[in-house]
Every structure is written in structure tokens, then in C-alpha cells.
Design a protein around this motif. Structure first.
Motif, PDB file in Angstrom:
ATOM      1  N   ASP A  24       0.835  -1.213   0.000  1.00  0.00           N
ATOM      2  CA  ASP A  24       0.000   0.000   0.000  1.00  0.00           C
ATOM      3  C   ASP A  24       0.864   1.256   0.000  1.00  0.00           C
ATOM      4  OD1 ASP A  24      -2.280  -1.606   0.092  1.00  0.00           O
ATOM      5  OD2 ASP A  24      -2.644  -1.269   2.248  1.00  0.00           O
ATOM      6  N   LEU A  81       3.234  -5.129  -7.269  1.00  0.00           N
ATOM      7  CA  LEU A  81       2.090  -4.236  -7.459  1.00  0.00           C
ATOM      8  C   LEU A  81       1.375  -4.520  -8.774  1.00  0.00           C
ATOM      9  CD1 LEU A  81       3.481  -0.820  -6.178  1.00  0.00           C
ATOM     10  CD2 LEU A  81       1.687  -2.203  -5.129  1.00  0.00           C
ATOM     11  N   ARG A 128      -2.047  -6.629  -8.168  1.00  0.00           N
ATOM     12  CA  ARG A 128      -3.131  -5.670  -7.954  1.00  0.00           C
ATOM     13  C   ARG A 128      -3.841  -5.207  -9.209  1.00  0.00           C
ATOM     14  NH1 ARG A 128      -1.766  -2.038  -2.679  1.00  0.00           N
ATOM     15  NH2 ARG A 128      -1.529  -3.818  -1.289  1.00  0.00           N
ATOM     16  N   SER A 165      -7.778   1.345  -8.085  1.00  0.00           N
ATOM     17  CA  SER A 165      -6.537   2.064  -7.833  1.00  0.00           C
ATOM     18  C   SER A 165      -6.107   2.928  -9.008  1.00  0.00           C
ATOM     19  CB  SER A 165      -5.423   1.077  -7.503  1.00  0.00           C
ATOM     20  OG  SER A 165      -4.226   1.773  -7.315  1.00  0.00           O
ATOM     21  N   GLU A 212       2.657   1.654  -3.339  1.00  0.00           N
ATOM     22  CA  GLU A 212       1.718   2.107  -4.366  1.00  0.00           C
ATOM     23  C   GLU A 212       1.506   3.618  -4.280  1.00  0.00           C
ATOM     24  OE1 GLU A 212      -2.893   1.269  -5.732  1.00  0.00           O
ATOM     25  OE2 GLU A 212      -1.819  -0.296  -4.651  1.00  0.00           O
ATOM     26  N   ARG A 213       1.239   4.116  -3.105  1.00  0.00           N
ATOM     27  CA  ARG A 213       1.032   5.560  -2.923  1.00  0.00           C
ATOM     28  C   ARG A 213       2.282   6.359  -3.307  1.00  0.00           C
ATOM     29  NH1 ARG A 213      -1.372   3.676   1.652  1.00  0.00           N
ATOM     30  NH2 ARG A 213       0.417   4.166   2.976  1.00  0.00           N
ATOM     31  N   THR A 267      -4.032   5.166  -8.608  1.00  0.00           N
ATOM     32  CA  THR A 267      -2.591   5.297  -8.401  1.00  0.00           C
ATOM     33  C   THR A 267      -1.841   4.170  -9.098  1.00  0.00           C
ATOM     34  OG1 THR A 267      -2.742   4.137  -6.287  1.00  0.00           O
ATOM     35  CG2 THR A 267      -2.797   6.527  -6.210  1.00  0.00           C
ATOM     36  N   LEU A 268      -2.409   2.993  -9.110  1.00  0.00           N
ATOM     37  CA  LEU A 268      -1.747   1.871  -9.771  1.00  0.00           C
ATOM     38  C   LEU A 268      -1.696   2.081 -11.281  1.00  0.00           C
ATOM     39  CD1 LEU A 268      -0.297  -0.684  -9.085  1.00  0.00           C
ATOM     40  CD2 LEU A 268      -2.449  -1.906  -9.212  1.00  0.00           C
TER      41      LEU A 268
END
Length: 186
Positions: A11, A55, A59, A95, A14-15, A97-98
Motif C-alpha cells: 500500500d 504491485l 493488484r 486504484s 503504491e502511494r 494510483t496503480l
């Protein structure tokens, strides 16, 4: 507990990777953000690139050609393609962000680029399968492939533009154009 720590590390990565980029984010910052010792980051991910690969492989959604039955509306390619987009959900993926990481890092990290190419190939194969099952006639393989590439390109473009706030393509319009191109000549 161990899975929670690993998840916290992912997490945080990822951020931070979305915010600053993979190369500009030290693992010490990931550890601090995850509130774990730096050594634990390396326990789960021996190399920094392993964090990035985890990631994108864990994800991001994956889809195969066998999922076509979930979206096919026999005789209606437009509806089938719209359902496919909803099923895949690239633009609505949890996500944003992903997506930022995937599109940004694909050009600089071959492993991520390979994953993006694999994702695209799977989506093209799934789209071809949807088109085959929808139209009810044998399609020219080249036309079917071009139609699938066109729709997948629009889905990926929309996923990329949504994250940047740009005007995204209208997938329903693209589905109609692709559907019209597959109609037999009169």
C-alpha cells in the motif's frame, strides 16, 4: 499479521510510487510510510523492483479469453463490447494510483512494460472471443483482430486519460464504430 505487514508495504509503495515515481522513492521511505523496519521490506521484496512487480502482478486485474460468455449479447456487438468494458473495468479500477504507476513506469522498466503488453494481449484475445461469439458469422481473422485492437486501444486510452483528468474517449461510441465495421457489406 505477516500478510498485514506485506500489504502495508505494498500500500505504501503504491502511494509513493504514484506520487514520486519508482526511481525517486527510496525503500527507506516505503518502510517509514508502512511503519515497518526497512529490513522487513527486503524480507518480502529482496530487490526494490520486486515491489514494483508485485504491485502490477498482484493488484491489476487479469482477464482471459474464457471470460467472453460473461458479457456476450448474441447479435449485438455494441452491447457486448460495452459489457466487456464494464467487466474489465480498467477506468474504474479501484486504484487510480496503480494505473499511474503502470503507464508511467512501462517505458522505463522493461518488466512493467512486459506486464502492460501481456495485459493488452490478453484483452485483445478476450475481445476477439467476445466478437466471435457475438456476431454469429465467421469473421475475417484480420478484421476481427483489427476490431479487437481498436477497442482495446480505446479502453487503455480511457484508463490512461481518466487518471490525468483529460477528456476520455466515449467507449460506447467506439463500440458502435467497431460494431458497424463488422457488419456484412450490403
Amino acid at each position: 499479521m505477516a500478510q498485514d505487514r506485506r500489504t502495508s508495504i505494498l500500500d505504501a509503495a503504491e502511494r509513493l510510487f504514484a506520487e514520486s515515481g519508482f526511481d525517486a522513492t527510496p525503500t527507506a521511505r516505503v518502510a517509514a510510510e508502512a511503519k515497518v523496519p526497512k529490513g522487513l521490506v527486503f524480507y518480502y521484496f529482496p530487490h526494490k523492483i520486486d515491489l514494483l512487480l508485485a504491485l502490477v502482478t498482484e493488484r491489476l486485474p487479469t482477464h482471459g479469453p474464457d471470460e467472453a460468455d460473461r458479457v456476450v449479447e448474441p447479435g449485438d456487438a455494441t452491447t457486448s463490447l460495452i459489457r466487456l468494458d464494464e467487466h474489465v473495468g480498467l477506468a474504474e479500477h479501484a486504484s487510480a494510483t496503480l494505473r499511474t504507476i503502470l503507464f508511467r513506469e512501462a517505458g522505463t522498466h522493461p518488466e512493467v512494460g512486459k506486464h502492460l503488453r501481456h495485459l493488452r494481449q490478453n484483452l485483445v484475445a478476450l475481445t476477439e472471443n467476445v466478437l466471435d461469439r457475438t456476431v454469429g458469422v465467421v469473421l475475417d481473422p484480420g478484421l476481427r483482430r483489427d476490431a479487437a485492437h481498436t477497442f482495446v486501444a480505446a479502453m487503455l486510452d480511457r484508463a490512461n486519460t481518466v487518471r490525468t483528468g483529460e477528456v476520455a474517449p466515449d467507449l460506447a461510441g467506439v463500440a458502435r464504430v467497431v460494431s458497424m465495421a463488422l457488419q456484412p457489406a450490403r
